[in-house]
Design a protein around this motif. Structure first.
Motif, PDB file in Angstrom:
ATOM      1  N   GLU A  58      82.328  38.019  -2.817  1.00  0.00           N
ATOM      2  CA  GLU A  58      82.750  37.043  -4.134  1.00  0.00           C
ATOM      3  C   GLU A  58      83.807  37.530  -4.763  1.00  0.00           C
ATOM      4  N   ASP A  59      82.339  38.849  -5.422  1.00  0.00           N
ATOM      5  CA  ASP A  59      83.110  39.369  -6.896  1.00  0.00           C
ATOM      6  C   ASP A  59      83.145  40.491  -6.743  1.00  0.00           C
ATOM      7  N   LYS A  60      82.651  40.658  -5.558  1.00  0.00           N
ATOM      8  CA  LYS A  60      83.275  42.594  -5.209  1.00  0.00           C
ATOM      9  C   LYS A  60      83.668  43.350  -4.116  1.00  0.00           C
ATOM     10  N   ASP A  61      84.273  44.586  -4.221  1.00  0.00           N
ATOM     11  CA  ASP A  61      85.311  45.383  -3.166  1.00  0.00           C
ATOM     12  C   ASP A  61      84.472  45.655  -2.627  1.00  0.00           C
ATOM     13  N   ILE A  62      85.244  46.300  -1.406  1.00  0.00           N
ATOM     14  CA  ILE A  62      84.393  46.545  -0.035  1.00  0.00           C
ATOM     15  C   ILE A  62      84.402  47.981  -0.645  1.00  0.00           C
ATOM     16  N   LEU A  63      82.725  48.339  -0.003  1.00  0.00           N
ATOM     17  CA  LEU A  63      82.248  49.273  -0.936  1.00  0.00           C
ATOM     18  C   LEU A  63      81.918  50.906   0.073  1.00  0.00           C
ATOM     19  N   VAL A  64      82.757  51.873  -0.092  1.00  0.00           N
ATOM     20  CA  VAL A  64      82.859  52.760   0.909  1.00  0.00           C
ATOM     21  C   VAL A  64      81.911  54.455   0.750  1.00  0.00           C
ATOM     22  N   SER A  65      82.898  55.045   1.308  1.00  0.00           N
ATOM     23  CA  SER A  65      81.911  56.688   0.893  1.00  0.00           C
ATOM     24  C   SER A  65      82.981  57.312   1.253  1.00  0.00           C
ATOM     25  N   VAL A  66      83.770  58.159   0.482  1.00  0.00           N
ATOM     26  CA  VAL A  66      84.681  59.269   0.433  1.00  0.00           C
ATOM     27  C   VAL A  66      84.152  59.847   0.913  1.00  0.00           C
ATOM     28  N   VAL A  76      92.793  59.582   0.741  1.00  0.00           N
ATOM     29  CA  VAL A  76      91.419  60.130   1.354  1.00  0.00           C
ATOM     30  C   VAL A  76      91.342  59.035   2.105  1.00  0.00           C
ATOM     31  N   LEU A  77      90.091  59.728   2.463  1.00  0.00           N
ATOM     32  CA  LEU A  77      89.540  59.318   3.960  1.00  0.00           C
ATOM     33  C   LEU A  77      88.047  59.353   4.091  1.00  0.00           C
ATOM     34  N   CYS A  78      87.870  57.782   4.106  1.00  0.00           N
ATOM     35  CA  CYS A  78      86.599  57.043   3.906  1.00  0.00           C
ATOM     36  C   CYS A  78      85.978  56.332   4.556  1.00  0.00           C
ATOM     37  N   SER A  79      84.977  56.255   4.750  1.00  0.00           N
ATOM     38  CA  SER A  79      83.751  54.649   5.506  1.00  0.00           C
ATOM     39  C   SER A  79      83.204  53.466   5.220  1.00  0.00           C
ATOM     40  N   ILE A  80      83.236  52.569   5.896  1.00  0.00           N
ATOM     41  CA  ILE A  80      82.725  51.569   5.304  1.00  0.00           C
ATOM     42  C   ILE A  80      81.439  51.645   4.877  1.00  0.00           C
ATOM     43  N   LYS A  81      80.634  50.814   4.026  1.00  0.00           N
ATOM     44  CA  LYS A  81      78.949  50.869   4.262  1.00  0.00           C
ATOM     45  C   LYS A  81      79.161  50.008   3.181  1.00  0.00           C
ATOM     46  N   LYS A 109      99.853  45.627   9.919  1.00  0.00           N
ATOM     47  CA  LYS A 109      99.134  46.470   8.660  1.00  0.00           C
ATOM     48  C   LYS A 109      98.380  45.776   7.500  1.00  0.00           C
ATOM     49  N   GLU A 110      97.497  46.572   6.224  1.00  0.00           N
ATOM     50  CA  GLU A 110      97.461  45.639   5.429  1.00  0.00           C
ATOM     51  C   GLU A 110      96.288  46.198   4.233  1.00  0.00           C
ATOM     52  N   VAL A 111      96.543  46.174   3.561  1.00  0.00           N
ATOM     53  CA  VAL A 111      96.149  46.852   2.432  1.00  0.00           C
ATOM     54  C   VAL A 111      95.135  46.063   1.920  1.00  0.00           C
ATOM     55  N   VAL A 112      93.545  46.829   1.501  1.00  0.00           N
ATOM     56  CA  VAL A 112      92.288  45.839   1.106  1.00  0.00           C
ATOM     57  C   VAL A 112      92.210  47.225  -0.134  1.00  0.00           C
ATOM     58  N   SER A 113      91.867  45.819  -1.060  1.00  0.00           N
ATOM     59  CA  SER A 113      91.269  46.595  -2.387  1.00  0.00           C
ATOM     60  C   SER A 113      89.527  46.978  -1.843  1.00  0.00           C
ATOM     61  N   ALA A 114      89.178  48.291  -2.227  1.00  0.00           N
ATOM     62  CA  ALA A 114      87.361  48.572  -2.033  1.00  0.00           C
ATOM     63  C   ALA A 114      86.959  49.894  -3.016  1.00  0.00           C
ATOM     64  N   PHE A 115      85.579  50.340  -3.304  1.00  0.00           N
ATOM     65  CA  PHE A 115      85.067  51.004  -4.482  1.00  0.00           C
ATOM     66  C   PHE A 115      84.104  51.482  -4.021  1.00  0.00           C
ATOM     67  N   GLY A 116      84.663  53.312  -4.223  1.00  0.00           N
ATOM     68  CA  GLY A 116      83.671  54.520  -3.655  1.00  0.00           C
ATOM     69  C   GLY A 116      83.105  55.464  -4.982  1.00  0.00           C
ATOM     70  N   TYR A 117      81.696  55.407  -4.573  1.00  0.00           N
ATOM     71  CA  TYR A 117      81.157  55.841  -5.627  1.00  0.00           C
ATOM     72  C   TYR A 117      81.315  57.182  -5.858  1.00  0.00           C
ATOM     73  N   TRP A 118      82.189  57.720  -6.264  1.00  0.00           N
ATOM     74  CA  TRP A 118      82.607  59.432  -6.572  1.00  0.00           C
ATOM     75  C   TRP A 118      82.104  60.053  -8.056  1.00  0.00           C
ATOM     76  N   ILE A 119      81.983  61.199  -8.125  1.00  0.00           N
ATOM     77  CA  ILE A 119      81.866  61.867  -9.727  1.00  0.00           C
ATOM     78  C   ILE A 119      82.371  62.517 -10.468  1.00  0.00           C
ATOM     79  N   GLY A 120      83.209  62.634  -9.194  1.00  0.00           N
ATOM     80  CA  GLY A 120      85.142  64.133  -9.549  1.00  0.00           C
ATOM     81  C   GLY A 120      86.065  63.165 -10.054  1.00  0.00           C
ATOM     82  N   ARG A 121      87.116  64.061 -10.316  1.00  0.00           N
ATOM     83  CA  ARG A 121      88.388  62.883 -10.781  1.00  0.00           C
ATOM     84  C   ARG A 121      89.208  63.545  -9.820  1.00  0.00           C
ATOM     85  N   LEU A 122      89.903  62.309  -9.428  1.00  0.00           N
ATOM     86  CA  LEU A 122      91.011  62.352  -8.433  1.00  0.00           C
ATOM     87  C   LEU A 122      92.275  62.322  -9.172  1.00  0.00           C
ATOM     88  N   PRO A 123      93.009  62.283  -9.087  1.00  0.00           N
ATOM     89  CA  PRO A 123      94.235  61.578  -9.683  1.00  0.00           C
ATOM     90  C   PRO A 123      94.562  60.603  -9.024  1.00  0.00           C
TER      91      PRO A 123
END
Length: 94
Positions: A73-81, A63-68, A44-58
């Motif tokens: 080098e300068d950006k995380d994995i892009l996902v959709s929530v 969450v369950l995400c799909s890899i997009k 198991k490994e924890v990897v950083s990602a970013f997902g566009y989301w306009i709502g507020r999440l604490p």
């Protein structure tokens, strides 16, 4: 399979569904720690990602995400929530 440069066992395909936990939020979206697992070696490994989301999440929301898009080098994995698990919050409110 894409190798994101974190670990050779931590490879995922585009459109894979991966669980994660929200670790922060900005005006554009949420920062997520994805839990990537390798079934063969129980790795198991924890990897950083970013997902566009306009709502507020604490922070700490599951969450369950799909890899997009793969990481660069300068950006995380892009996902959709795809799904947000509010069940834990609902139990505490009851």
């Amino acid at each position: 399979m894409w190798d994101y440069g974190y670990n050779e066992e931590a490879t995922v395909n585009i459109r894979d569904s991966v669980p994660g936990i929200v670790k922060g939020q900005s005006k554009s979206g949420v920062y997520i720690e994805l839990n990537i697992e390798n079934d063969i070696e129980d790795h198991k490994e924890v990897v950083s990602a970013f997902g566009y989301w306009i709502g507020r999440l604490p922070i700490g929301t599951k969450v369950l995400c799909s890899i997009k898009k793969q990481a660069k080098e300068d950006k995380d994995i892009l996902v959709s929530v795809d799904s947000v698990f509010y069940q834990d919050d609902m139990v505490m409110a009851a």
